[in-house]
Design a protein around this motif. Structure first.
Motif, PDB file in Angstrom:
ATOM      1  N   MET A   1      -7.971   6.290 -14.784  1.00 53.94           N
ATOM      2  CA  MET A   1      -7.110   6.061 -13.632  1.00 53.94           C
ATOM      3  C   MET A   1      -7.806   5.073 -12.698  1.00 53.94           C
ATOM      4  N   SER A   2      -7.089   4.061 -12.266  1.00 50.41           N
ATOM      5  CA  SER A   2      -7.693   3.057 -11.394  1.00 50.41           C
ATOM      6  C   SER A   2      -7.513   3.443  -9.925  1.00 50.41           C
ATOM      7  N   ARG A   3      -8.456   3.024  -9.123  1.00 49.26           N
ATOM      8  CA  ARG A   3      -8.388   3.279  -7.683  1.00 49.26           C
ATOM      9  C   ARG A   3      -7.517   2.231  -7.021  1.00 49.26           C
ATOM     10  N   ALA A   4      -6.853   2.618  -5.962  1.00 42.43           N
ATOM     11  CA  ALA A   4      -6.046   1.676  -5.190  1.00 42.43           C
ATOM     12  C   ALA A   4      -6.969   0.707  -4.462  1.00 42.43           C
ATOM     13  N   HIS A   5      -6.555  -0.542  -4.397  1.00 44.25           N
ATOM     14  CA  HIS A   5      -7.336  -1.538  -3.675  1.00 44.25           C
ATOM     15  C   HIS A   5      -6.976  -1.460  -2.200  1.00 44.25           C
ATOM     16  N   LEU A   6      -7.979  -1.327  -1.378  1.00 46.45           N
ATOM     17  CA  LEU A   6      -7.761  -1.299   0.064  1.00 46.45           C
ATOM     18  C   LEU A   6      -7.737  -2.717   0.606  1.00 46.45           C
ATOM     19  N   LEU A   7      -6.928  -2.919   1.603  1.00 46.81           N
ATOM     20  CA  LEU A   7      -6.879  -4.225   2.253  1.00 46.81           C
ATOM     21  C   LEU A   7      -8.109  -4.398   3.131  1.00 46.81           C
ATOM     22  N   PRO A   8      -8.614  -5.612   3.262  1.00 44.42           N
ATOM     23  CA  PRO A   8      -9.787  -5.840   4.110  1.00 44.42           C
ATOM     24  C   PRO A   8      -9.434  -5.684   5.591  1.00 44.42           C
ATOM     25  N   GLU A   9     -10.416  -5.392   6.395  1.00 52.46           N
ATOM     26  CA  GLU A   9     -10.224  -5.344   7.843  1.00 52.46           C
ATOM     27  C   GLU A   9     -10.302  -6.769   8.372  1.00 52.46           C
ATOM     28  N   LEU A  10      -9.221  -7.222   9.000  1.00 57.65           N
ATOM     29  CA  LEU A  10      -9.144  -8.585   9.517  1.00 57.65           C
ATOM     30  C   LEU A  10      -9.028  -8.572  11.028  1.00 57.65           C
ATOM     31  N   SER A  11      -9.601  -9.571  11.665  1.00 59.78           N
ATOM     32  CA  SER A  11      -9.402  -9.761  13.109  1.00 59.78           C
ATOM     33  C   SER A  11      -8.970 -11.202  13.335  1.00 59.78           C
ATOM     34  N   CYS A  12      -8.070 -11.390  14.299  1.00 60.62           N
ATOM     35  CA  CYS A  12      -7.572 -12.729  14.608  1.00 60.62           C
ATOM     36  C   CYS A  12      -8.688 -13.553  15.243  1.00 60.62           C
ATOM     37  N   ARG A  13      -8.851 -14.775  14.756  1.00 62.02           N
ATOM     38  CA  ARG A  13      -9.907 -15.646  15.290  1.00 62.02           C
ATOM     39  C   ARG A  13      -9.630 -16.109  16.713  1.00 62.02           C
TER      40      ARG A  13
END
Length: 59
Positions: A1-13
């Motif tokens: 079973m594969s793990r779900a990919h989490l989205l990266p934490e982004l901040s607006c420049r």
């Protein structure tokens, strides 16, 4: 079973908003990064009426 990919934490420049729902030009390194949120892009006149980048604008 594969793990779900989490989205990266982004901040607006430009404004510092964390994890905007809609963003442009993401740069991610080691799970976190920066982007430009749509509100900042619109405020700078980079978007047309449909929300797309205007011709000649490169991010």
């Amino acid at each position: 079973m594969s793990r779900a990919h989490l989205l990266p934490e982004l901040s607006c420049r430009t404004c510092g908003r964390l994890n905007p729902w809609v963003y442009l030009a993401p740069v991610v390194v080691a799970g976190s990064g920066t982007c430009i949120c749509m509100d900042c892009a619109a405020a700078r006149g980079w978007l047309d009426a449909a929300g797309n980048l205007k011709p000649g604008i490169a991010l």
